[in-house]
Design a protein around this motif. Sequence first.
Motif, PDB file in Angstrom:
ATOM      1  N   ASP A  25       0.678  -1.207  -0.092  1.00 47.87           N
ATOM      2  CA  ASP A  25      -0.072   0.217  -0.477  1.00 47.87           C
ATOM      3  C   ASP A  25       0.814   0.910   0.167  1.00 47.87           C
ATOM      4  O   ASP A  25       1.591   1.447   0.903  1.00 47.87           O
ATOM      5  CB  ASP A  25      -1.047  -0.309   1.218  1.00 47.87           C
TER       6      ASP A  25
ATOM      7  N   PHE B 188       1.692   5.638   0.011  1.00 51.52           N
ATOM      8  CA  PHE B 188       1.811   6.555   0.639  1.00 51.52           C
ATOM      9  C   PHE B 188       2.638   8.084   0.393  1.00 51.52           C
ATOM     10  O   PHE B 188       3.370   6.983  -0.195  1.00 51.52           O
ATOM     11  CB  PHE B 188       1.395   6.771   2.148  1.00 51.52           C
TER      12      PHE B 188
ATOM     13  N   PRO C 189      -2.846   3.024  -7.823  1.00 54.73           N
ATOM     14  CA  PRO C 189      -3.628   4.073  -6.138  1.00 54.73           C
ATOM     15  C   PRO C 189      -2.162   4.215  -5.497  1.00 54.73           C
ATOM     16  O   PRO C 189      -1.709   3.496  -5.610  1.00 54.73           O
ATOM     17  CB  PRO C 189      -4.676   2.272  -5.504  1.00 54.73           C
TER      18      PRO C 189
ATOM     19  N   THR D 297      -1.987   5.919  -1.511  1.00 53.48           N
ATOM     20  CA  THR D 297      -3.356   7.472  -0.150  1.00 53.48           C
ATOM     21  C   THR D 297      -2.148   8.424  -0.202  1.00 53.48           C
ATOM     22  O   THR D 297      -1.290   8.608   0.395  1.00 53.48           O
ATOM     23  CB  THR D 297      -3.490   6.520   0.722  1.00 53.48           C
ATOM     24  N   GLU D 298      -3.018   9.690   0.013  1.00 51.47           N
ATOM     25  CA  GLU D 298      -2.234  11.215   0.474  1.00 51.47           C
ATOM     26  C   GLU D 298      -2.085  10.623   1.818  1.00 51.47           C
ATOM     27  O   GLU D 298      -3.096  10.892   2.497  1.00 51.47           O
ATOM     28  CB  GLU D 298      -3.122  12.617  -0.308  1.00 51.47           C
TER      29      GLU D 298
ATOM     30  N   GLU E  97      -4.155  13.016   4.383  1.00 53.70           N
ATOM     31  CA  GLU E  97      -5.963  12.283   4.231  1.00 53.70           C
ATOM     32  C   GLU E  97      -5.242  11.002   5.648  1.00 53.70           C
ATOM     33  O   GLU E  97      -6.202  10.973   6.620  1.00 53.70           O
ATOM     34  CB  GLU E  97      -5.793  11.686   3.793  1.00 53.70           C
ATOM     35  N   VAL E  98      -3.678  10.604   5.786  1.00 49.91           N
ATOM     36  CA  VAL E  98      -4.206   9.954   6.673  1.00 49.91           C
ATOM     37  C   VAL E  98      -3.927  10.319   8.035  1.00 49.91           C
ATOM     38  O   VAL E  98      -4.518  10.198   9.393  1.00 49.91           O
ATOM     39  CB  VAL E  98      -3.405   8.830   6.572  1.00 49.91           C
TER      40      VAL E  98
ATOM     41  N   THR F 255      -9.337  11.018   7.207  1.00 50.09           N
ATOM     42  CA  THR F 255      -9.951  11.090   6.011  1.00 50.09           C
ATOM     43  C   THR F 255      -9.782   9.474   5.512  1.00 50.09           C
ATOM     44  O   THR F 255     -10.245   9.084   5.138  1.00 50.09           O
ATOM     45  CB  THR F 255      -9.576  12.042   4.942  1.00 50.09           C
ATOM     46  N   ALA F 256      -8.309   9.496   5.454  1.00 52.08           N
ATOM     47  CA  ALA F 256      -7.276   7.747   4.969  1.00 52.08           C
ATOM     48  C   ALA F 256      -7.322   6.736   5.862  1.00 52.08           C
ATOM     49  O   ALA F 256      -6.225   7.598   6.724  1.00 52.08           O
ATOM     50  CB  ALA F 256      -7.146   8.129   4.160  1.00 52.08           C
ATOM     51  N   LYS F 257      -7.346   5.312   5.414  1.00 57.04           N
ATOM     52  CA  LYS F 257      -6.308   4.603   6.382  1.00 57.04           C
ATOM     53  C   LYS F 257      -4.985   4.538   6.282  1.00 57.04           C
ATOM     54  O   LYS F 257      -4.478   4.819   5.233  1.00 57.04           O
ATOM     55  CB  LYS F 257      -7.342   3.403   6.875  1.00 57.04           C
TER      56      LYS F 257
ATOM     57  N   THR G 269       3.577  -1.070   4.303  1.00 58.38           N
ATOM     58  CA  THR G 269       3.154  -0.073   3.652  1.00 58.38           C
ATOM     59  C   THR G 269       4.568   0.796   2.853  1.00 58.38           C
ATOM     60  O   THR G 269       5.703   0.136   3.982  1.00 58.38           O
ATOM     61  CB  THR G 269       2.736   1.165   4.759  1.00 58.38           C
TER      62      THR G 269
END
Lengths: 350, 350
Positions: free
Chosen positions: A253, A255, A276, A278-279, A282-283, A287-289, A298
Motif C-alpha cells: 500500500d 503512501f 492507487p 493514498t495521500e 489524509e491519513v 480521512t484515509a486509513k 506499507t
Amino acid sequence: MTNMNPSDKALVPFVSVDNMMKLVHHIGVEPMLRGLADYIEADFRRWELFDKTPRVASHSAEGVIELMPTSDGEVYGFKYVNGHPKNMKEGLQTVTAFGLLADVSNGYPVLLSEMTVLTALRTAATSAMVAKYLAPKGATTMAMIGNGAQSEFQSLAMKAICGVDSVRLYDVDPEATAKAALNLAGWGMNVVSCKTAEESMEGAQIITSCTADKQYATILTDNMIGAGVHINAIGGDCPGKTELHKDILARSDVFVEYPPQTRIEGEIQQMPQDFPVTEMWEVINGTAKGRTSNQQITLFDSVGFAIEDFSALRFVRDHIQNTEFFMDLDLLADPDEPRDLFGMLQRATQ
Amino acid sequence: MTNMNPSDKALVPFVSVDNMMKLVHHIGVEPMLRGLADYIEADFRRWELFDKTPRVASHSAEGVIELMPTSDGEVYGFKYVNGHPKNMKEGLQTVTAFGLLADVSNGYPVLLSEMTVLTALRTAATSAMVAKYLAPKGATTMAMIGNGAQSEFQSLAMKAICGVDSVRLYDVDPEATAKAALNLAGWGMNVVSCKTAEESMEGAQIITSCTADKQYATILTDNMIGAGVHINAIGGDCPGKTELHKDILARSDVFVEYPPQTRIEGEIQQMPQDFPVTEMWEVINGTAKGRTSNQQITLFDSVGFAIEDFSALRFVRDHIQNTEFFMDLDLLADPDEPRDLFGMLQRATQ
C-alpha cells in the motif's frame, strides 16, 4: 552625510550554515527533529490550505536545479535546491539548498536560511513522522540501506520520533557504512554494520532506502521484502531515479506526499498513471486509513515536497527569536519615500 | 577545536543594497546603464540558447510573489520579485527583488544580490536598448508618464543610450512629478514638468508610460498618439493591469520580449491570441524588421523577462571582481567529505 543605515524593513534575518549548526546544538538534535516533525505534521493537517505547484526544475546533463515554492495564504516560502549525483566524486555536496519565507500581504522576505543542513533534518523528520503512522506497532529495528549524508539523520529521527533503538547499516561502499557507524556511536542506539542488504533487513520492521545514483536501480528486489514491514523509500526522487523493483510496489500500500509530483519523480513512476496511492495528509487528518493489518506492507514513496520545507523554515523563524543565531542582511531597498528609489541611490554618494 | 571556517566553496558573494548603490556610483549611473544594456543586448542576440519558462507566480488578493528562472546552459539564474501596489500607501516599495546565479555544472550558487535597485536599472536599460532599435532616428525628447520609482532611471537610460536630451514629466500626482524633476536636476537633461498627459507628449518622439495601479487603466487614449512615435509601455505588466487603449495597439507595430508571457501580462492581453507581434531578439539579430518608416508607430510592450535579470546579474558578477562591494555569505554546507554532513554538524560542537 545622510544616514545610510537601512531601516528595519530592509533587513532580512539570515541563518548561515554555521548558525544553523549552532541552533541545532542549542536545541539538541533529537528535540529539533521532534520539533520539526511537529511543525510538518501540523502543516500536513492543513494541507488543503496550501498553494501546491510541482517544483520548477531546470535539468542539465549533469543534474538539476529546482525551485520549490508554496504558500499558506499568509506566509510564502520557497527552497532553491540542486541535485548533482556526480558532485560527490568532486568533493562537493550532491544536494545543497537554501530557502526563504516572505510575508504574503506585502511580499517582503522575512527569513533567508541555509537549507542543506535543514533539508537533511526535515527529510528525516518527515520520514519518522510518517513512520509513526504507518510502521508496525512496537517497531524497534530499522534497516538503513545507503549510508550517505541522510543516513544518520534518518536513524536519529526514527529513534527520537518512533522509538527505534536498533539500526542495521548497509552500503555498497563499506567506507560509507563505517562513517555512519562512527557518527552514530554514542547516540544511544544499537548500531550493526552489515555486509549485504539482506543481512541489514534481518529483524527490521522498518526498511529505509536512500541511495544517490541518478539511474534506475534495484536496491530492493521483491524476494527481499517479507510481510508486515514499512518501507521508507527516500532515494527515488527524480525522473529516471528509482530504487525498488516494481513488484514490491504492486504488493504494497503506497503512501505519497503529492501525487502529481510523486507520479513523475517517485518510485511509482514505474507504475501506470492510475496506480492507487493514498495521500499522507489524509491519513494524518483521519480521512484515509494508514496501516490496517500486521501483514500489510506499507510504503512511503517520499520525494520531498515544498510544504515540508515551509514547515522547517517556520520552525527556524520561530526558534531564532531572541537568539544570536542569525544576522541581519541588507537585502531590500527601502527608501523613506517608496517612489523615491532614485533619490535613495543618489543620496548614497553623500 | 576543529577549524570551523567554511571552505571557499561554501561561500557565496552577496551584494547588499548598500553595496549595490556603491557599485553604481563606482561605475557611474550612465556608464552602468550602458553596460547593462550591452549585457542585455548580448543575451538577446543568443536568445534561442536560453531555457525560457513563464514566471512562476503566487497571487494573493493584495499582490503577487514571483520566481523568474532561466539558464543559458552554463549559468542558471533566478529572481525573486513581489508586486504589491498597495505597499506604497504603507510606506513600502511596490516592488522588491533579489536574485541569484548558480553554476549549472554543479548547482552551487555563485552570486546572491539585491535586485530592487538592479531591477530598476535593468528595466530602464532594456527600454533604452530597445528604443535604440525602434525609436525614430534623431529622437531627442521623451514624454515620461508616471513619475514613480522607475521614471528617473528611464530618463537617464534614454539619455545615456539613445541620446535623448529632453524629458517631459507627467503624473496624476504633482508631488511625484516634483520629486522626479528634483532628482533629474543636474544630470544634463532639459526637464519639463507638465500638467496633463497631452502636454507631456508635445514634441516627444518617445512616449514612456509607467504607472503602478493594478487595474485596467487608460493612461493613453487613441487620439493622443500621433504618427511616427515610439511607445515604451512599461506599466502594463500583469494580468488585469494595462495602460493603453486597445485602439492604439491596433494602429501600432508591437514588439515584445517573450510572447507566451506578454500575451498574459502585457498590453496585448487586451487583443486576440493571434494578434501579430515581433519578438525583439529577432530585430536585434537581424531576422526581423524594426522601424521601417517615419510614420509608423512602434510599441514596445515590456513586461520584464528573466533573461534581462540574468544579464544584469552577469554584469554584477563580472564587475564586483576585485572590489570591496560584496561580502562572502556562509550559505552552503560544505563538509570535507561530502557524505559526512552529519559528521560536520556533530563536530560543530567541538
